[in-house]
Design a protein around this motif. Structure first.
Motif, PDB file in Angstrom:
ATOM      1  N   THR A   7      -8.644  -0.719   8.464  1.00 13.06           N
ATOM      2  CA  THR A   7      -8.367  -1.622   9.374  1.00 13.06           C
ATOM      3  C   THR A   7      -6.985  -1.258   9.917  1.00 13.06           C
ATOM      4  O   THR A   7      -6.331  -0.460   9.537  1.00 13.06           O
ATOM      5  CB  THR A   7      -8.184  -2.970   8.917  1.00 13.06           C
ATOM      6  OG1 THR A   7      -7.147  -2.969   7.931  1.00 13.06           O
ATOM      7  CG2 THR A   7      -9.724  -3.396   8.216  1.00 13.06           C
ATOM      8  N   LYS A   8      -6.512  -1.827  11.098  1.00  9.59           N
ATOM      9  CA  LYS A   8      -5.066  -1.698  11.706  1.00  9.59           C
ATOM     10  C   LYS A   8      -4.191  -1.773  10.770  1.00  9.59           C
ATOM     11  O   LYS A   8      -3.062  -1.312  10.774  1.00  9.59           O
ATOM     12  CB  LYS A   8      -4.967  -2.469  13.045  1.00  9.59           C
ATOM     13  CG  LYS A   8      -5.745  -2.173  14.069  1.00  9.59           C
ATOM     14  CD  LYS A   8      -5.581  -3.078  15.300  1.00  9.59           C
ATOM     15  CE  LYS A   8      -6.561  -2.609  16.422  1.00  9.59           C
ATOM     16  NZ  LYS A   8      -6.388  -3.341  17.352  1.00  9.59           N
ATOM     17  N   SER A   9      -4.227  -2.753   9.770  1.00  7.89           N
ATOM     18  CA  SER A   9      -3.197  -2.955   8.810  1.00  7.89           C
ATOM     19  C   SER A   9      -3.225  -2.194   7.422  1.00  7.89           C
ATOM     20  O   SER A   9      -2.545  -2.138   6.604  1.00  7.89           O
ATOM     21  CB  SER A   9      -3.685  -4.346   8.270  1.00  7.89           C
ATOM     22  OG  SER A   9      -4.618  -4.723   7.457  1.00  7.89           O
ATOM     23  N   GLY A  10      -4.209  -1.032   7.705  1.00  6.27           N
ATOM     24  CA  GLY A  10      -4.370  -0.161   6.474  1.00  6.27           C
ATOM     25  C   GLY A  10      -5.215  -0.329   5.495  1.00  6.27           C
ATOM     26  O   GLY A  10      -5.514   0.250   4.393  1.00  6.27           O
ATOM     27  N   ARG A  11      -5.992  -1.583   5.422  1.00  6.29           N
ATOM     28  CA  ARG A  11      -6.788  -2.099   4.442  1.00  6.29           C
ATOM     29  C   ARG A  11      -8.252  -1.213   4.554  1.00  6.29           C
ATOM     30  O   ARG A  11      -8.576  -0.669   5.483  1.00  6.29           O
ATOM     31  CB  ARG A  11      -7.238  -3.724   4.730  1.00  6.29           C
ATOM     32  CG  ARG A  11      -6.147  -4.374   4.330  1.00  6.29           C
ATOM     33  CD  ARG A  11      -6.614  -5.949   4.576  1.00  6.29           C
ATOM     34  NE  ARG A  11      -7.735  -6.334   3.500  1.00  6.29           N
ATOM     35  CZ  ARG A  11      -7.303  -6.577   2.449  1.00  6.29           C
ATOM     36  NH1 ARG A  11      -6.241  -7.042   1.878  1.00  6.29           N
ATOM     37  NH2 ARG A  11      -8.340  -7.154   1.697  1.00  6.29           N
ATOM     38  N   MET A  45     -11.358  11.586  16.200  1.00 10.33           N
ATOM     39  CA  MET A  45     -11.149  11.431  14.614  1.00 10.33           C
ATOM     40  C   MET A  45     -11.728   9.767  14.143  1.00 10.33           C
ATOM     41  O   MET A  45     -11.431   8.876  15.034  1.00 10.33           O
ATOM     42  CB  MET A  45      -9.544  11.262  14.135  1.00 10.33           C
ATOM     43  CG  MET A  45      -9.515  11.153  13.030  1.00 10.33           C
ATOM     44  SD  MET A  45      -7.770  11.679  12.246  1.00 10.33           S
ATOM     45  CE  MET A  45      -6.802  10.496  13.074  1.00 10.33           C
ATOM     46  N   PHE A  46     -12.313   9.837  13.175  1.00 11.97           N
ATOM     47  CA  PHE A  46     -12.847   8.648  12.812  1.00 11.97           C
ATOM     48  C   PHE A  46     -11.891   7.567  11.970  1.00 11.97           C
ATOM     49  O   PHE A  46     -10.779   8.305  11.110  1.00 11.97           O
ATOM     50  CB  PHE A  46     -14.073   8.833  11.770  1.00 11.97           C
ATOM     51  CG  PHE A  46     -15.086   9.386  12.273  1.00 11.97           C
ATOM     52  CD1 PHE A  46     -15.911   8.663  13.296  1.00 11.97           C
ATOM     53  CD2 PHE A  46     -15.444  10.723  12.187  1.00 11.97           C
ATOM     54  CE1 PHE A  46     -17.141   9.173  13.726  1.00 11.97           C
ATOM     55  CE2 PHE A  46     -16.627  11.133  12.819  1.00 11.97           C
ATOM     56  CZ  PHE A  46     -17.480  10.624  13.661  1.00 11.97           C
ATOM     57  N   LYS A  47     -11.793   6.282  12.030  1.00  9.79           N
ATOM     58  CA  LYS A  47     -10.926   5.314  11.539  1.00  9.79           C
ATOM     59  C   LYS A  47     -11.765   4.855  10.372  1.00  9.79           C
ATOM     60  O   LYS A  47     -12.729   4.023  10.677  1.00  9.79           O
ATOM     61  CB  LYS A  47     -10.388   4.436  12.427  1.00  9.79           C
ATOM     62  CG  LYS A  47      -9.398   5.248  13.400  1.00  9.79           C
ATOM     63  CD  LYS A  47      -8.887   4.469  14.336  1.00  9.79           C
ATOM     64  CE  LYS A  47      -7.965   4.874  15.387  1.00  9.79           C
ATOM     65  NZ  LYS A  47      -7.161   4.410  16.331  1.00  9.79           N
TER      66      LYS A  47
END
Length: 82
Positions: free
Chosen positions: A6-10, A1-3
């Motif tokens: 960012t880790k913080s949700g930005r 799955m692509f992300k």
């Protein structure tokens, strides 16, 4: 799955730096003035788009990133540093 966040949700990593540069700009630059500077250079954004970029809610295209770097007299690499 692509992300795509960012880790913080930005949705971008340049918004924080753009906010810092805009606040430090002399003379003072509001979000509306920054949007106008982008519009003059052919980028269709408004004050609300700038707010969403700075808060990380909006993606930033490579074209927008390049023009933002030009406005702030910096490089795209600098805008992408965490």
């Amino acid at each position: 799955m692509f992300k795509n966040k960012t880790k913080s949700g930005r949705n971008n990593i340049c918004g924080i730096k753009i906010h810092e540069l805009r606040k430090a700009y002399i003379p003072k630059m509001s979000q509306r003035i920054l949007a106008e500077k982008l519009q003059i250079r052919g980028i269709d954004v408004d004050k609300n788009a700038i707010q969403r970029i700075e808060s990380g809610e909006r993606f930033v295209t490579d074209i927008e990133l390049q023009v933002l770097a030009e406005i702030f007299h910096t490089t795209t690499d600098d805008l992408l540093k965490l």
